[in-house]
Design a protein around this motif. Structure first.
Motif, PDB file in Angstrom:
ATOM      1  N   TYR A  16       0.834  -1.203   0.000  1.00 25.70           N
ATOM      2  CA  TYR A  16       0.000   0.000   0.000  1.00 25.70           C
ATOM      3  C   TYR A  16       0.868   1.252   0.000  1.00 25.70           C
ATOM      4  CZ  TYR A  16      -3.628  -3.357   0.762  1.00 25.70           C
ATOM      5  OH  TYR A  16      -4.476  -4.420   0.588  1.00 25.70           O
ATOM      6  N   HIS A  17       1.935   1.216  -0.786  1.00 26.10           N
ATOM      7  CA  HIS A  17       2.889   2.312  -0.846  1.00 26.10           C
ATOM      8  C   HIS A  17       2.506   3.285  -1.957  1.00 26.10           C
ATOM      9  CE1 HIS A  17       5.174  -0.344   1.710  1.00 26.10           C
ATOM     10  NE2 HIS A  17       5.117  -1.279   0.761  1.00 26.10           N
ATOM     11  N   GLY A  18       2.751   4.561  -1.702  1.00 24.69           N
ATOM     12  CA  GLY A  18       2.497   5.588  -2.695  1.00 24.69           C
ATOM     13  C   GLY A  18       2.005   6.856  -2.028  1.00 24.69           C
ATOM     14  N   VAL A  19       2.018   7.920  -2.776  1.00 23.49           N
ATOM     15  CA  VAL A  19       1.596   9.207  -2.224  1.00 23.49           C
ATOM     16  C   VAL A  19       0.112   9.496  -2.464  1.00 23.49           C
ATOM     17  CG1 VAL A  19       3.888  10.244  -2.336  1.00 23.49           C
ATOM     18  CG2 VAL A  19       2.355  10.462  -4.276  1.00 23.49           C
ATOM     19  N   LEU A  20      -0.500   8.746  -3.366  1.00 25.84           N
ATOM     20  CA  LEU A  20      -1.909   8.992  -3.675  1.00 25.84           C
ATOM     21  C   LEU A  20      -2.834   8.200  -2.754  1.00 25.84           C
ATOM     22  CD1 LEU A  20      -1.745   8.910  -7.583  1.00 25.84           C
ATOM     23  CD2 LEU A  20      -1.599  10.894  -6.052  1.00 25.84           C
ATOM     24  N   THR A  21      -3.965   8.796  -2.448  1.00 26.34           N
ATOM     25  CA  THR A  21      -4.952   8.171  -1.556  1.00 26.34           C
ATOM     26  C   THR A  21      -5.364   6.793  -2.053  1.00 26.34           C
ATOM     27  OG1 THR A  21      -5.778  10.345  -0.916  1.00 26.34           O
ATOM     28  CG2 THR A  21      -7.225   8.467  -0.493  1.00 26.34           C
ATOM     29  N   GLU A  22      -5.613   6.680  -3.364  1.00 26.68           N
ATOM     30  CA  GLU A  22      -6.071   5.390  -3.899  1.00 26.68           C
ATOM     31  C   GLU A  22      -4.988   4.310  -3.804  1.00 26.68           C
ATOM     32  OE1 GLU A  22      -5.222   8.210  -7.405  1.00 26.68           O
ATOM     33  OE2 GLU A  22      -6.287   8.338  -5.514  1.00 26.68           O
ATOM     34  N   GLU A  23      -3.718   4.696  -3.868  1.00 23.61           N
ATOM     35  CA  GLU A  23      -2.638   3.714  -3.708  1.00 23.61           C
ATOM     36  C   GLU A  23      -2.637   3.157  -2.288  1.00 23.61           C
ATOM     37  OE1 GLU A  23       1.110   4.736  -6.339  1.00 23.61           O
ATOM     38  OE2 GLU A  23       0.500   6.496  -5.158  1.00 23.61           O
ATOM     39  N   ARG A  24      -2.839   4.022  -1.340  1.00 19.63           N
ATOM     40  CA  ARG A  24      -2.878   3.618   0.067  1.00 19.63           C
ATOM     41  C   ARG A  24      -4.140   2.806   0.374  1.00 19.63           C
ATOM     42  NH1 ARG A  24       0.782   5.962   3.904  1.00 19.63           N
ATOM     43  NH2 ARG A  24       2.528   6.723   2.688  1.00 19.63           N
ATOM     44  N   ARG A  25      -5.221   3.137  -0.284  1.00 18.23           N
ATOM     45  CA  ARG A  25      -6.493   2.466  -0.033  1.00 18.23           C
ATOM     46  C   ARG A  25      -6.584   1.114  -0.748  1.00 18.23           C
ATOM     47  NH1 ARG A  25     -10.122   5.888  -2.608  1.00 18.23           N
ATOM     48  NH2 ARG A  25      -9.770   4.591  -4.450  1.00 18.23           N
ATOM     49  N   ASP A  26      -6.229   1.095  -2.047  1.00 20.92           N
ATOM     50  CA  ASP A  26      -6.463  -0.090  -2.874  1.00 20.92           C
ATOM     51  C   ASP A  26      -5.280  -1.044  -2.923  1.00 20.92           C
ATOM     52  OD1 ASP A  26      -8.872   1.174  -3.427  1.00 20.92           O
ATOM     53  OD2 ASP A  26      -8.155   1.998  -5.333  1.00 20.92           O
ATOM     54  N   GLU A  64       4.275  -1.594   6.773  1.00 22.78           N
ATOM     55  CA  GLU A  64       3.895  -0.196   6.916  1.00 22.78           C
ATOM     56  C   GLU A  64       3.978   0.551   5.585  1.00 22.78           C
ATOM     57  OE1 GLU A  64       5.368   3.789   9.323  1.00 22.78           O
ATOM     58  OE2 GLU A  64       6.148   1.837   9.907  1.00 22.78           O
ATOM     59  N   PRO A  65       2.891   1.198   5.182  1.00 23.24           N
ATOM     60  CA  PRO A  65       2.900   1.943   3.925  1.00 23.24           C
ATOM     61  C   PRO A  65       3.927   3.080   3.944  1.00 23.24           C
ATOM     62  CG  PRO A  65       0.651   1.599   4.670  1.00 23.24           C
ATOM     63  CD  PRO A  65       1.560   1.188   5.795  1.00 23.24           C
ATOM     64  N   ARG A  66       4.583   3.242   2.832  1.00 19.48           N
ATOM     65  CA  ARG A  66       5.568   4.315   2.630  1.00 19.48           C
ATOM     66  C   ARG A  66       5.141   5.134   1.422  1.00 19.48           C
ATOM     67  NH1 ARG A  66       8.089   4.553   7.323  1.00 19.48           N
ATOM     68  NH2 ARG A  66       9.083   2.586   7.892  1.00 19.48           N
ATOM     69  N   ASP A  67       5.507   6.399   1.415  1.00 20.96           N
ATOM     70  CA  ASP A  67       5.203   7.242   0.262  1.00 20.96           C
ATOM     71  C   ASP A  67       6.038   6.837  -0.946  1.00 20.96           C
ATOM     72  OD1 ASP A  67       3.335   8.749   1.665  1.00 20.96           O
ATOM     73  OD2 ASP A  67       4.709  10.412   2.054  1.00 20.96           O
ATOM     74  N   LEU A  68       7.304   6.534  -0.718  1.00 26.23           N
ATOM     75  CA  LEU A  68       8.249   6.347  -1.816  1.00 26.23           C
ATOM     76  C   LEU A  68       8.793   4.927  -1.887  1.00 26.23           C
ATOM     77  CD1 LEU A  68      10.354   9.606  -1.318  1.00 26.23           C
ATOM     78  CD2 LEU A  68       8.375   9.271  -2.819  1.00 26.23           C
ATOM     79  N   ILE A  69       8.940   4.420  -3.133  1.00 19.22           N
ATOM     80  CA  ILE A  69       9.557   3.100  -3.273  1.00 19.22           C
ATOM     81  C   ILE A  69      11.043   3.158  -2.951  1.00 19.22           C
ATOM     82  CG2 ILE A  69       7.795   2.127  -4.773  1.00 19.22           C
ATOM     83  CD1 ILE A  69       9.598   2.634  -7.177  1.00 19.22           C
ATOM     84  N   GLU A  70      11.628   4.351  -2.959  1.00 16.98           N
ATOM     85  CA  GLU A  70      13.011   4.503  -2.522  1.00 16.98           C
ATOM     86  C   GLU A  70      13.163   4.080  -1.058  1.00 16.98           C
ATOM     87  OE1 GLU A  70      11.229   6.582  -4.345  1.00 16.98           O
ATOM     88  OE2 GLU A  70      12.484   7.765  -5.693  1.00 16.98           O
TER      89      GLU A  70
END
Length: 118
Positions: free
Chosen positions: A14-24, A65-71
């Motif tokens: 559930y990584h990413g900066v967008l809401t849908e990435e975290r949700r879906d 744990e979700p992260r904003d960045l794949i880095e």
């Protein structure tokens, strides 16, 4: 230096900066190259690194744990790999094949390489 390579480890994260990435969530694919001296005469698992353990740790980071960045995801995986005493260097590629781009693309990925002396 000898190498152990794991290619294409896939899990949902559930990584990413967008809401849908975290949700879906979405699939992430990880490649890991471990550089270490391999003892090829003992035939004892304690003289190497268990690739099954590495795969479990990669999966735990992807699904964790979700992260904003794949880095950041790549860095956490590299740190876990280097926690294994025998590993001298870890190269980690995190692929995000469903990245939210409007353009047609095959893959988005980040590759990092970390060693004990960095």
């Amino acid at each position: 230096m000898d190498r152990i390579t794991l290619t294409g480890l896939t899990a949902t994260g559930y990584h990413g900066v967008l809401t849908e990435e975290r949700r879906d969530g979405q699939s992430f694919v990880v490649d890991v190259i471990l550089e270490l001296p391999l003892e090829t005469t003992s035939d004892d698992l304690t003289d190497t690194v268990s690739y099954a353990d590495i795969a479990d740790e990669v999966e735990a980071v992807i699904t964790g744990e979700p992260r904003d960045l794949i880095e950041t995801v790549a860095g956490e995986i590299a740190s876990r790999c280097l926690a294994h005493e025998r590993v001298v260097r870890a190269t980690v590629t995190v692929h995000k094949p469903s990245a939210p781009l409007t353009q047609t693309f095959a893959d988005v990925s980040v590759t990092i390489s970390r060693s004990r002396d960095e």
